[in-house]
Design a protein around this motif. Structure first.
Motif, short mmCIF file in Angstrom:
data_model
loop_
_atom_site.label_atom_id
_atom_site.label_comp_id
_atom_site.label_asym_id
_atom_site.label_seq_id
_atom_site.Cartn_x
_atom_site.Cartn_y
_atom_site.Cartn_z
N ILE A 21 4.94 -3.08 -2.77
CA ILE A 21 3.65 -2.75 -3.41
C ILE A 21 3.04 -1.53 -2.71
O ILE A 21 2.60 -0.57 -3.34
N LYS A 22 3.07 -1.56 -1.37
CA LYS A 22 2.48 -0.45 -0.61
C LYS A 22 3.25 0.86 -0.87
O LYS A 22 2.64 1.91 -1.10
N HIS A 36 2.29 2.09 -4.31
CA HIS A 36 0.89 2.55 -4.36
C HIS A 36 0.68 3.83 -3.55
O HIS A 36 -0.08 4.71 -3.96
N ASP A 37 1.38 3.94 -2.43
CA ASP A 37 1.26 5.18 -1.62
C ASP A 37 1.67 6.41 -2.42
O ASP A 37 1.22 7.51 -2.16
N GLY A 47 1.26 6.60 -5.71
CA GLY A 47 0.44 6.66 -6.93
C GLY A 47 1.07 5.99 -8.14
O GLY A 47 0.67 6.25 -9.28
N VAL A 89 1.69 3.21 -10.84
CA VAL A 89 0.89 2.12 -11.42
C VAL A 89 1.80 0.89 -11.56
O VAL A 89 2.93 0.99 -12.07
N GLY A 145 -3.39 -6.95 -5.66
CA GLY A 145 -3.77 -5.58 -6.02
C GLY A 145 -2.90 -4.95 -7.09
O GLY A 145 -2.89 -3.72 -7.23
N ASP A 168 -2.04 -3.46 -10.51
CA ASP A 168 -3.02 -2.69 -11.29
C ASP A 168 -3.30 -3.23 -12.69
O ASP A 168 -4.40 -3.09 -13.21
N GLN A 227 -8.67 -6.68 -13.37
CA GLN A 227 -7.74 -5.63 -13.83
C GLN A 227 -7.60 -5.66 -15.36
O GLN A 227 -7.80 -6.71 -15.99
#
Ligand SMILES: Cc1cc2nc3c(=O)[nH]c(=O)nc-3n(C[C@H](O)[C@H](O)[C@H](O)COP(=O)(O)O)c2cc1C
Length: 354
Positions: free
Chosen positions: A143-144, A147-148, A150, A152, A170, A172, A212
């Motif tokens: 996930i990190k 997300h790092d 960008g 989705v 988290g 999206d 969300q």
């Protein structure tokens, strides 16, 4: 009212309509057609090797410069107990012989199951803008990593608890997969009873509790059902069965014809093809496996055992040994190009917004 909303802005698409990833049915051409038409195409790569994953992503990129999603299966690879699976293996071999189906020689020792963790680096390297997943929750490092960069993330929930877990991590966008949906259930919370919640109830429960945007999936084949889902608070919809019979689909002709002729009672939930619950049309393989009384190995072991029979079915256009995944309203599937089907959905659903 405009089509534009939080979901379309997040995904950078024109219409809040997602073509569902359908492993074994969706092609890069289908994904590109939907993305080029202003929706979000989804490329299924669940369980595939990193090499094939990269190749399919590149094929899709060659056909569109618009955003599309790549879809992963999130599951733990089980230890295969060779002795425990022998009865099912022998049963499937006999089933093939009884129907004069010649199987390629494989042994369970050679089954190669790929984990999504082998595919994550490929998706990052290929700069995929959207990653959807089912059967579980991506690991925290995955996930990190996404997300790092960008990316989705879209996760699948079949009950409120799963939606809350995805939301808490988290993720999206949450896909609410109603029990009407074709294909595998995304269920990942251990439960004695499979959550079997209809889409409208699921949307009511999830949209009240989760911040969300929610994507609705299951049983929608036309504009008015899309409008119903949006009215229920969904930010967008994900349709699979509507595209099974399209020109760009790789479903065999017998599968396309069978879903268009299906009656509601032909469309059932079964574990026979893969070990996981999935919705599709009953055929000989399902009836035989369910009728055998032999314990069905867990996913994806059963899928591996069935795969030679399935490959033979595909090459002979024989629908009896191929999973005919289909949602509850799949008989409304149309024979047309993906873009034509998509255009009709937009026109029908757009009527209420004039
Ligand atoms: C043929 C078929 C294959 C599917 N394969 C996948 C898949 O690879 N990954 C996934 O997340 N969902 C898969 N699904 C489920 C869809 O994401 C979605 O929940 C479902 O198509 C919605 O119901 P509908 O078919 O009635 O539109 C599949 C569905 C179908 C019909």
């Amino acid at each position: 009212m405009e089509w534009s909303n939080t979901l379309t802005q997040l995904l950078k698409i024109k219409y809040p309509i997602v073509q569902a990833p359908m492993l074994g049915v969706t092609t890069p051409a289908m994904v590109a057609a939907i993305s080029n038409a202003g929706g979000l195409g989804s490329l299924p790569v669940g369980g595939l090797s990193p090499e094939i994953t990269r190749d399919l992503i590149r094929q899709t990129k060659a056909l569109t410069d618009k955003p599309f999603a790549v879809n992963l299966f999130v599951y733990n690879i089980p230890n295969v107990n060779q002795n425990a699976i022998k009865p099912m293996q022998a049963f499937l071999e006999k089933l093939a012989a009884d129907h004069q189906v010649t199987l390629p020689t494989t042994s369970p020792e050679t089954f190669q199951f790929y984990s999504y963790t082998d595919q994550v680096p490929v998706l990052l390297e290929e700069k995929v803008p959207v990653v959807s997943f089912t059967f579980g929750v991506l690991s925290d490092p995955a996930i990190k990593a996404f997300h790092d960069k960008g990316v989705v993330l879209i996760g699948t929930a079949t009950c409120l608890l799963e939606a809350l877990i995805l939301s808490g991590k988290g993720i999206d966008v949450i896909t609410a997969q109603g029990i009407e949906a074709g294909g595998h259930r995304g269920t990942f919370v251990d439960n004695d009873t499979l959550p079997a919640i209809g889409l409208l109830s699921l949307l009511s429960l999830i949209t009240a509790e989760v911040k969300q945007p929610v994507l609705a999936a299951g049983g929608m084949m036309e504009g008015k059902s899309i409008k119903a889902a949006l009215t229920m608070g969904a930010a967008g919809v994900q349709l699979g069965s509507a595209f099974i019979a399209c020109t760009e689909s790789m479903a065999i002709p017998a599968y396309k014809a069978a879903i268009q002729q299906a009656s509601e009672t032909d469309i059932i939930l079964t574990r026979a093809f893969s070990g996981r619950w999935a919705r599709g049309l009953r055929n000989k393989l399902i009836s035989a496996v369910e009728g055998s009384g032999i314990p069905i190995p867990v996913y994806p072991v059963q899928a591996g055992l069935v795969s030679p029979l399935r490959a033979a079915g595909v090459s002979h256009n024989n629908k009896e040994f191929v999973p005919l995944w289909a949602g509850q309203a799949a008989s409304k599937a149309k024979t047309a190009s993906a873009a034509e089907i998509f255009g009709e959905l937009i026109a029908e659903a757009g009527l209420g917004y004039e």
